[in-house]
Design a protein around this motif. Structure first.
Motif, PDB file in Angstrom:
ATOM      1  N   ILE A  40       4.879  14.264  -4.259  1.00  0.00           N
ATOM      2  CA  ILE A  40       6.325  14.312  -4.428  1.00  0.00           C
ATOM      3  C   ILE A  40       6.682  14.353  -5.907  1.00  0.00           C
ATOM      4  CG2 ILE A  40       6.778  13.108  -2.262  1.00  0.00           C
ATOM      5  CD1 ILE A  40       7.553  10.677  -4.090  1.00  0.00           C
ATOM      6  N   SER A  41       7.898  14.758  -6.183  1.00  0.00           N
ATOM      7  CA  SER A  41       8.408  14.828  -7.550  1.00  0.00           C
ATOM      8  C   SER A  41       9.122  13.530  -7.903  1.00  0.00           C
ATOM      9  CB  SER A  41       9.390  15.991  -7.679  1.00  0.00           C
ATOM     10  OG  SER A  41      10.096  15.913  -8.902  1.00  0.00           O
ATOM     11  N   ALA A  42       8.944  13.073  -9.135  1.00  0.00           N
ATOM     12  CA  ALA A  42       9.681  11.897  -9.609  1.00  0.00           C
ATOM     13  C   ALA A  42      11.178  12.152  -9.591  1.00  0.00           C
ATOM     14  CB  ALA A  42       9.228  11.533 -11.022  1.00  0.00           C
ATOM     15  N   HIS A  43      11.567  13.413  -9.633  1.00  0.00           N
ATOM     16  CA  HIS A  43      12.984  13.798  -9.641  1.00  0.00           C
ATOM     17  C   HIS A  43      13.517  14.074  -8.238  1.00  0.00           C
ATOM     18  CE1 HIS A  43      12.675  14.008 -13.943  1.00  0.00           C
ATOM     19  NE2 HIS A  43      11.634  14.788 -13.808  1.00  0.00           N
ATOM     20  N   GLY A  44      12.661  13.949  -7.223  1.00  0.00           N
ATOM     21  CA  GLY A  44      13.061  14.239  -5.854  1.00  0.00           C
ATOM     22  C   GLY A  44      13.870  13.119  -5.219  1.00  0.00           C
ATOM     23  N   TRP A  45      14.160  13.282  -3.930  1.00  0.00           N
ATOM     24  CA  TRP A  45      14.935  12.314  -3.164  1.00  0.00           C
ATOM     25  C   TRP A  45      14.664  12.530  -1.681  1.00  0.00           C
ATOM     26  CZ3 TRP A  45      18.538  13.138   0.687  1.00  0.00           C
ATOM     27  CH2 TRP A  45      19.279  12.032   1.096  1.00  0.00           C
ATOM     28  N   CYS A  46      14.793  11.468  -0.872  1.00  0.00           N
ATOM     29  CA  CYS A  46      14.757  11.605   0.583  1.00  0.00           C
ATOM     30  C   CYS A  46      15.723  10.613   1.202  1.00  0.00           C
ATOM     31  CB  CYS A  46      13.339  11.416   1.131  1.00  0.00           C
ATOM     32  SG  CYS A  46      12.874   9.701   1.461  1.00  0.00           S
ATOM     33  N   LYS A  47      15.970  10.754   2.499  1.00  0.00           N
ATOM     34  CA  LYS A  47      16.961   9.916   3.175  1.00  0.00           C
ATOM     35  C   LYS A  47      16.529   8.459   3.306  1.00  0.00           C
ATOM     36  CE  LYS A  47      15.536  11.068   7.906  1.00  0.00           C
ATOM     37  NZ  LYS A  47      15.978  11.702   9.146  1.00  0.00           N
ATOM     38  N   PHE A  48      15.285   8.151   2.987  1.00  0.00           N
ATOM     39  CA  PHE A  48      14.796   6.777   3.040  1.00  0.00           C
ATOM     40  C   PHE A  48      14.812   6.096   1.672  1.00  0.00           C
ATOM     41  CE2 PHE A  48      12.649   8.951   6.593  1.00  0.00           C
ATOM     42  CZ  PHE A  48      13.218   8.235   7.639  1.00  0.00           C
ATOM     43  N   TRP A  49      15.408   6.741   0.683  1.00  0.00           N
ATOM     44  CA  TRP A  49      15.461   6.204  -0.676  1.00  0.00           C
ATOM     45  C   TRP A  49      15.990   4.777  -0.681  1.00  0.00           C
ATOM     46  CZ3 TRP A  49      18.994   4.169  -4.083  1.00  0.00           C
ATOM     47  CH2 TRP A  49      18.626   4.131  -5.418  1.00  0.00           C
ATOM     48  N   GLU A  50      15.303   3.909  -1.431  1.00  0.00           N
ATOM     49  CA  GLU A  50      15.717   2.513  -1.558  1.00  0.00           C
ATOM     50  C   GLU A  50      15.453   2.061  -2.991  1.00  0.00           C
ATOM     51  OE1 GLU A  50      14.486  -1.782   0.369  1.00  0.00           O
ATOM     52  OE2 GLU A  50      14.142   0.013   1.552  1.00  0.00           O
ATOM     53  N   ALA A  51      16.468   1.566  -3.657  1.00  0.00           N
ATOM     54  CA  ALA A  51      16.334   1.148  -5.052  1.00  0.00           C
ATOM     55  C   ALA A  51      15.339   0.010  -5.191  1.00  0.00           C
ATOM     56  CB  ALA A  51      17.679   0.717  -5.606  1.00  0.00           C
ATOM     57  N   GLY A  52      14.596   0.036  -6.284  1.00  0.00           N
ATOM     58  CA  GLY A  52      13.678  -1.054  -6.571  1.00  0.00           C
ATOM     59  C   GLY A  52      12.553  -0.626  -7.461  1.00  0.00           C
ATOM     60  N   PRO A  53      11.803  -1.596  -7.996  1.00  0.00           N
ATOM     61  CA  PRO A  53      10.646  -1.266  -8.837  1.00  0.00           C
ATOM     62  C   PRO A  53       9.619  -0.460  -8.041  1.00  0.00           C
ATOM     63  CG  PRO A  53      11.191  -3.593  -9.002  1.00  0.00           C
ATOM     64  CD  PRO A  53      12.015  -3.025  -7.876  1.00  0.00           C
ATOM     65  N   ASN A  54       8.904   0.415  -8.736  1.00  0.00           N
ATOM     66  CA  ASN A  54       7.921   1.287  -8.095  1.00  0.00           C
ATOM     67  C   ASN A  54       6.893   0.518  -7.268  1.00  0.00           C
ATOM     68  OD1 ASN A  54       7.675   3.539 -10.941  1.00  0.00           O
ATOM     69  ND2 ASN A  54       9.179   3.454  -9.360  1.00  0.00           N
ATOM     70  N   ASP A  55       6.583   1.065  -6.102  1.00  0.00           N
ATOM     71  CA  ASP A  55       5.535   0.581  -5.211  1.00  0.00           C
ATOM     72  C   ASP A  55       5.699  -0.901  -4.843  1.00  0.00           C
ATOM     73  OD1 ASP A  55       3.303   0.894  -3.614  1.00  0.00           O
ATOM     74  OD2 ASP A  55       1.872   0.661  -5.244  1.00  0.00           O
ATOM     75  N   THR A  56       6.928  -1.322  -4.542  1.00  0.00           N
ATOM     76  CA  THR A  56       7.170  -2.726  -4.181  1.00  0.00           C
ATOM     77  C   THR A  56       7.686  -2.908  -2.761  1.00  0.00           C
ATOM     78  OG1 THR A  56       9.405  -2.652  -5.117  1.00  0.00           O
ATOM     79  CG2 THR A  56       7.643  -3.430  -6.569  1.00  0.00           C
ATOM     80  N   CYS A  57       7.881  -1.839  -2.028  1.00  0.00           N
ATOM     81  CA  CYS A  57       8.298  -1.961  -0.623  1.00  0.00           C
ATOM     82  C   CYS A  57       7.488  -0.981   0.205  1.00  0.00           C
ATOM     83  CB  CYS A  57       9.801  -1.725  -0.465  1.00  0.00           C
ATOM     84  SG  CYS A  57      10.364  -0.060  -0.813  1.00  0.00           S
ATOM     85  N   SER A  58       7.579  -1.096   1.510  1.00  0.00           N
ATOM     86  CA  SER A  58       6.824  -0.177   2.363  1.00  0.00           C
ATOM     87  C   SER A  58       7.709   0.508   3.364  1.00  0.00           C
ATOM     88  CB  SER A  58       5.724  -0.923   3.085  1.00  0.00           C
ATOM     89  OG  SER A  58       6.241  -2.030   3.781  1.00  0.00           O
TER      90      SER A  58
END
Length: 58
Positions: A40-58
C-alpha cells in the motif's frame, strides 16, 4: 487480511486522511497494512482508516 477492493482502498488521501497516519499502517520498503493484503501507499486511504501511531491496532 482482506483485499484492497473490499477495503475500498485508493492510492490517494481522502479528506486529509492517509495510510501513514493510520494505526494499521506498517512503514517499510514496501509499506503494508495489518488489515489489507498487498503493498500500500503511505498516501493511500481505505474505509477502515483509524487514526493512531503506526502498527498499534489490528
Amino acid at each position: 487480511m482482506i483485499s484492497k477492493q473490499v477495503a475500498a482502498y485508493q492510492d490517494q488521501p481522502n479528506d486529509g486522511k492517509r495510510c501513514s497516519a493510520c494505526c494499521m499502517f506498517v512503514p517499510g520498503d514496501p509499506s503494508h497494512c495489518t488489515m489489507i493484503s498487498g503493498v500500500i501507499s503511505a498516501h493511500g486511504w481505505c474505509k477502515f482508516w483509524e487514526a493512531g501511531p503506526n502498527d498499534t491496532c489490528s
